[in-house]
Design a protein around this motif. Structure first.
Motif, PDB file in Angstrom:
ATOM      1  N   ARG A 387       0.823  -1.213   0.000  1.00  0.00           N
ATOM      2  CA  ARG A 387       0.000   0.000   0.000  1.00  0.00           C
ATOM      3  C   ARG A 387       0.852   1.256   0.000  1.00  0.00           C
ATOM      4  O   ARG A 387       0.434   2.302  -0.448  1.00  0.00           O
ATOM      5  CB  ARG A 387      -0.839   0.031   1.275  1.00  0.00           C
ATOM      6  CG  ARG A 387      -2.006  -0.890   1.170  1.00  0.00           C
ATOM      7  CD  ARG A 387      -3.004  -0.510   2.231  1.00  0.00           C
ATOM      8  NE  ARG A 387      -4.214  -1.293   2.027  1.00  0.00           N
ATOM      9  CZ  ARG A 387      -5.264  -1.184   2.808  1.00  0.00           C
ATOM     10  NH1 ARG A 387      -5.246  -0.340   3.815  1.00  0.00           N
ATOM     11  NH2 ARG A 387      -6.338  -1.901   2.581  1.00  0.00           N
ATOM     12  N   GLN A 388       2.031   1.153   0.591  1.00  0.00           N
ATOM     13  CA  GLN A 388       2.865   2.347   0.713  1.00  0.00           C
ATOM     14  C   GLN A 388       4.308   1.945   0.469  1.00  0.00           C
ATOM     15  O   GLN A 388       4.712   0.851   0.835  1.00  0.00           O
ATOM     16  CB  GLN A 388       2.696   2.931   2.121  1.00  0.00           C
ATOM     17  CG  GLN A 388       3.543   4.144   2.404  1.00  0.00           C
ATOM     18  CD  GLN A 388       3.171   5.333   1.530  1.00  0.00           C
ATOM     19  OE1 GLN A 388       2.101   5.862   1.626  1.00  0.00           O
ATOM     20  NE2 GLN A 388       4.071   5.726   0.647  1.00  0.00           N
ATOM     21  N   GLN A 389       5.079   2.850  -0.140  1.00  0.00           N
ATOM     22  CA  GLN A 389       6.514   2.608  -0.270  1.00  0.00           C
ATOM     23  C   GLN A 389       7.258   3.867   0.150  1.00  0.00           C
ATOM     24  O   GLN A 389       6.689   4.949   0.150  1.00  0.00           O
ATOM     25  CB  GLN A 389       6.870   2.237  -1.720  1.00  0.00           C
ATOM     26  CG  GLN A 389       6.228   0.913  -2.145  1.00  0.00           C
ATOM     27  CD  GLN A 389       6.553   0.556  -3.575  1.00  0.00           C
ATOM     28  OE1 GLN A 389       7.706   0.377  -3.934  1.00  0.00           O
ATOM     29  NE2 GLN A 389       5.530   0.443  -4.420  1.00  0.00           N
ATOM     30  N   TRP A 390       8.518   3.665   0.491  1.00  0.00           N
ATOM     31  CA  TRP A 390       9.325   4.788   0.980  1.00  0.00           C
ATOM     32  C   TRP A 390      10.643   4.850   0.224  1.00  0.00           C
ATOM     33  O   TRP A 390      11.011   3.921  -0.476  1.00  0.00           O
ATOM     34  CB  TRP A 390       9.644   4.606   2.465  1.00  0.00           C
ATOM     35  CG  TRP A 390       8.451   4.623   3.347  1.00  0.00           C
ATOM     36  CD1 TRP A 390       7.888   5.704   3.963  1.00  0.00           C
ATOM     37  CD2 TRP A 390       7.655   3.488   3.731  1.00  0.00           C
ATOM     38  NE1 TRP A 390       6.790   5.306   4.697  1.00  0.00           N
ATOM     39  CE2 TRP A 390       6.619   3.970   4.575  1.00  0.00           C
ATOM     40  CE3 TRP A 390       7.700   2.125   3.442  1.00  0.00           C
ATOM     41  CZ2 TRP A 390       5.659   3.124   5.141  1.00  0.00           C
ATOM     42  CZ3 TRP A 390       6.746   1.287   3.993  1.00  0.00           C
ATOM     43  CH2 TRP A 390       5.731   1.787   4.827  1.00  0.00           C
ATOM     44  N   ALA A 391      11.339   5.961   0.419  1.00  0.00           N
ATOM     45  CA  ALA A 391      12.693   6.042  -0.121  1.00  0.00           C
ATOM     46  C   ALA A 391      13.561   6.796   0.866  1.00  0.00           C
ATOM     47  O   ALA A 391      13.086   7.677   1.589  1.00  0.00           O
ATOM     48  CB  ALA A 391      12.698   6.761  -1.466  1.00  0.00           C
ATOM     49  N   LEU A 392      14.818   6.422   0.877  1.00  0.00           N
ATOM     50  CA  LEU A 392      15.824   7.208   1.587  1.00  0.00           C
ATOM     51  C   LEU A 392      16.459   8.086   0.522  1.00  0.00           C
ATOM     52  O   LEU A 392      16.909   7.589  -0.515  1.00  0.00           O
ATOM     53  CB  LEU A 392      16.876   6.269   2.196  1.00  0.00           C
ATOM     54  CG  LEU A 392      18.135   6.969   2.723  1.00  0.00           C
ATOM     55  CD1 LEU A 392      17.829   7.785   3.972  1.00  0.00           C
ATOM     56  CD2 LEU A 392      19.228   5.949   3.034  1.00  0.00           C
ATOM     57  N   LEU A 393      16.452   9.403   0.744  1.00  0.00           N
ATOM     58  CA  LEU A 393      17.086  10.321  -0.196  1.00  0.00           C
ATOM     59  C   LEU A 393      18.372  10.820   0.428  1.00  0.00           C
ATOM     60  O   LEU A 393      18.373  11.242   1.579  1.00  0.00           O
ATOM     61  CB  LEU A 393      16.191  11.549  -0.447  1.00  0.00           C
ATOM     62  CG  LEU A 393      14.774  11.327  -0.953  1.00  0.00           C
ATOM     63  CD1 LEU A 393      14.095  12.675  -1.145  1.00  0.00           C
ATOM     64  CD2 LEU A 393      14.805  10.574  -2.264  1.00  0.00           C
ATOM     65  N   GLU A 394      19.442  10.806  -0.327  1.00  0.00           N
ATOM     66  CA  GLU A 394      20.698  11.376   0.170  1.00  0.00           C
ATOM     67  C   GLU A 394      21.079  12.510  -0.775  1.00  0.00           C
ATOM     68  O   GLU A 394      21.283  12.296  -1.962  1.00  0.00           O
ATOM     69  CB  GLU A 394      21.782  10.298   0.226  1.00  0.00           C
ATOM     70  CG  GLU A 394      21.362   9.131   1.102  1.00  0.00           C
ATOM     71  CD  GLU A 394      22.483   8.133   1.343  1.00  0.00           C
ATOM     72  OE1 GLU A 394      23.444   8.505   2.042  1.00  0.00           O
ATOM     73  OE2 GLU A 394      22.410   7.021   0.815  1.00  0.00           O
ATOM     74  N   PHE A 395      21.138  13.731  -0.228  1.00  0.00           N
ATOM     75  CA  PHE A 395      21.344  14.916  -1.070  1.00  0.00           C
ATOM     76  C   PHE A 395      22.818  15.193  -1.305  1.00  0.00           C
ATOM     77  O   PHE A 395      23.637  14.989  -0.416  1.00  0.00           O
ATOM     78  CB  PHE A 395      20.716  16.155  -0.405  1.00  0.00           C
ATOM     79  CG  PHE A 395      19.260  15.969  -0.080  1.00  0.00           C
ATOM     80  CD1 PHE A 395      18.326  15.726  -1.078  1.00  0.00           C
ATOM     81  CD2 PHE A 395      18.821  16.024   1.236  1.00  0.00           C
ATOM     82  CE1 PHE A 395      16.988  15.548  -0.782  1.00  0.00           C
ATOM     83  CE2 PHE A 395      17.480  15.848   1.548  1.00  0.00           C
ATOM     84  CZ  PHE A 395      16.561  15.608   0.538  1.00  0.00           C
TER      85      PHE A 395
END
Length: 573
Positions: A387-395
């Motif tokens: 139902r939901q997904q996530w991401a780790l963002l590294e800037f």
């Protein structure tokens, strides 16, 4: 008391040269400071470079409640040039109602499609304006308009703007060179449609003050004026506001809304704020806020959805242009989903639960993505999507933004003229990481795991309760760290790794419940054949085991390992 003025922000978006600026000019009665291509580089190129603002005042329509009052439409003219999509994304976050301007002679173009995507993410209502109807020959005009209207209705069918009004106009009949005396066609009808679409935007004066500044200039003897739109909270005369980009806090000396002094302004208002002098060149655009309410982050966890028009998969480790608040920076992504058991669980919005385990994904799971290894076995049932997904963002460089804000990921380096949508995903920032050393201090709290599956073979039986295995480890692997892990034989027995055996990566397995008689027979047959095949001649030995009719008994080792666990511990359920 002065009659109340309700301000509604209308975004004017569309492909370049669809006539957005001319339309804004035809609609507006009062120009605000930032209006109509006033930037010198913009006038020279004849295109809108920055978010222009102008406004139009009209009587409050009856659906917005009784009593006298004025409705002010602030027209946010968003640039249409593909390379300026970053500016649009900035503008779209403050928009209550969107006007998508289409050149009636051309129909949907690349950027009109991108604008539609941005609209769906950032806005609730839309009106489509078919512009330049003066270019259609009068005899065929009506039928051409009807044809394009049908086409647009079809395009909008699967979006949240299905069934939205479509109005035909000519903002500047005869084009830019025509005399000003030429009256626009259809504009007063458009104003009526806009009025019919207006709703009371939900405005909330509580919470931290945050304003998107789009222009900054100084007035001699007064101070520096910042104009913009309040994104959240409110501001009063005498308040302190922080300019995070300059790391300074200033006091509000005076405020104006469309040339009228005010003492208070709140979310959704378009306002000019005068503070003690600073060099306006330092802040052409950006955010100002309640002191210390923004954070500067190096990485973030976001919840996200893929944009359906984006072609191609969203891969872990890929780089995207990430727009957070009002900044766009390059960032790298890592996708993850709930653990398979939680795929159908309701997920609370706008919070991230650090207690739970999450499954690492090589790419964002969508109907068209290759299902992850784990789903291949369940493939008969079709790929099950969480139902939901996530991401780790590294800037690549730190970003200053509000604690909860809209995030958009795009591939802006794609060819501008290629007819594809470059917006890849949108989401909400759930958790920012302010510590530069977040790898050590923060990420270990994030329980994202990978499932590991290793396979080897039983080499021979030692006794009823133990066997020797091979091919599970490389020669140089330290087998000590695998001691005590559970394995399963293809014949069904459970075993436990008991330590290395010899120097070549072989190992001993203890079988607590003992080997089944069938297994023993199978293994004894296999090793007898092998010894017959030739003493010490390894090449032959290998070949014979390949052509061997007896199926080798395989050993499988399953464990999970947390991606951010410094100790790289192996965990078995």
């Amino acid at each position: 008391a002065a009659p109340r003025v309700l301000n509604v922000n209308v975004g004017v978006l569309g492909h370049i040269d669809s006539g957005k600026t001319a339309l804004a000019r035809a609609l507006s009665t009062t120009g605000s400071t930032a209006a109509f291509d006033r930037a010198p580089q913009s006038r020279a190129r004849g295109i809108t470079l920055d978010l222009g603002f102008s406004c139009l005042r009209t009587a409050l329509p009856p659906q917005l409640g009784p009593g006298p009052g004025e409705l002010q439409f602030t027209l946010v003219d968003c640039p249409g040039h593909a390379s300026l999509i970053r500016t649009i994304i900035g503008g779209a976050q403050i928009i209550d109602l969107m006007m998508l301007v289409i050149d009636v002679t051309k129909g949907m173009q690349t950027q009109s499609a991108e604008c539609l995507v941005i609209g769906q993410i950032a806005c609730q209502k839309m009106v489509v304006v078919l512009n330049k109807i003066d270019l259609l020959p009068e005899g065929k005009r009506q039928s051409a308009i009807e044809k394009m209207t049908k086409k647009m209705q079809k395009t909008l069918e699967n979006t949240k703007f299905c069934g939205c009004p479509i109005v035909a106009v000519a903002a500047k009949p005869g084009g830019p060179e025509a005399p000003e005396s030429e009256n626009p066609l259809g504009v007063s009808e458009l104003i009526e449609v806009l009025k019919s679409q207006v709703y009371l935007p939900s405005r909330d004066p509580s919470g931290n003050f945050l304003m998107a500044v789009d222009h900054c200039f100084s007035i001699k003897g007064q101070g520096t004026v910042m104009t913009g739109t309040i994104l959240s909270g409110s501001v009063s005369l005498g308040d302190n506001v922080e300019i995070p980009a300059l790391k300074v806090t200033k006091k509000v000396k005076s405020m104006q809304m469309f040339h009228t002094p005010v003492t208070y302004a709140m979310q959704g208002d378009r306002v000019g704020i005068c503070v003690t002098q600073f060099d306006p060149k330092l802040l052409e655009r950006g955010l100002i806020c309640t002191p210390e309410s923004l954070h500067t982050i190096h990485a973030a966890i976001i919840s996200l959805k893929k944009i359906q028009y984006f072609r191609g998969a969203l891969q872990t480790k890929a780089k995207f242009h990430i727009t957070v608040g009002h900044e766009t920076v390059m960032g790298r992504v890592m996708f993850f989903s709930p653990a398979p058991a939680d795929f159908n669980e309701e997920i609370k919005e706008n919070v991230f639960d650090f207690e739970k385990d999450y499954l690492y994904q090589e790419e964002y799971l969508s109907k068209d993505s290759n299902s992850s290894e784990e789903n291949k076995e369940n493939d008969q049932a079709g790929v099950q999507l969480p139902r939901q997904q996530w991401a780790l963002l590294e800037f690549e460089k730190p970003v200053t933004c509000p604690k909860l804000c809209l995030v958009i990921g795009s591939k802006l380096d794609t060819d501008i003229h290629a007819n594809t949508c470059r917006l890849a995903f949108h989401g909400v920032l759930l958790q920012g990481m302010e510590d530069k050393n977040y790898m050590e201090t923060f990420l270990p709290k994030l329980k994202v795991y990978k499932l590991k599956h290793k396979e080897g073979q039983v080499e021979r039986v030692m006794d009823d309760y133990s066997v020797i295995g091979r091919s599970l480890f490389k020669k140089e692997t330290n087998i000590q760290i695998f001691m005590g892990l559970k394995v399963k034989l293809s014949t069904g027995e459970d075993g436990i790794i008991d330590g290395g055996f010899g120097q070549s990566g072989k190992f001993k397995i203890r079988i607590p419940d003992g080997l089944k008689p069938d297994t023993k027979t199978l293994l004894t047959v296999a090793s007898k054949k092998k010894s017959k095949a030739g003493k010490g001649d390894t090449t032959k030995e290998d070949e014979s085991s390949k052509n061997d009719s007896a199926q080798p008994v395989t050993i499988s080792l399953l464990f999970k390992r947390y991606v951010f666990d410094m100790q790289k511990k192996m965990i078995q359920s």
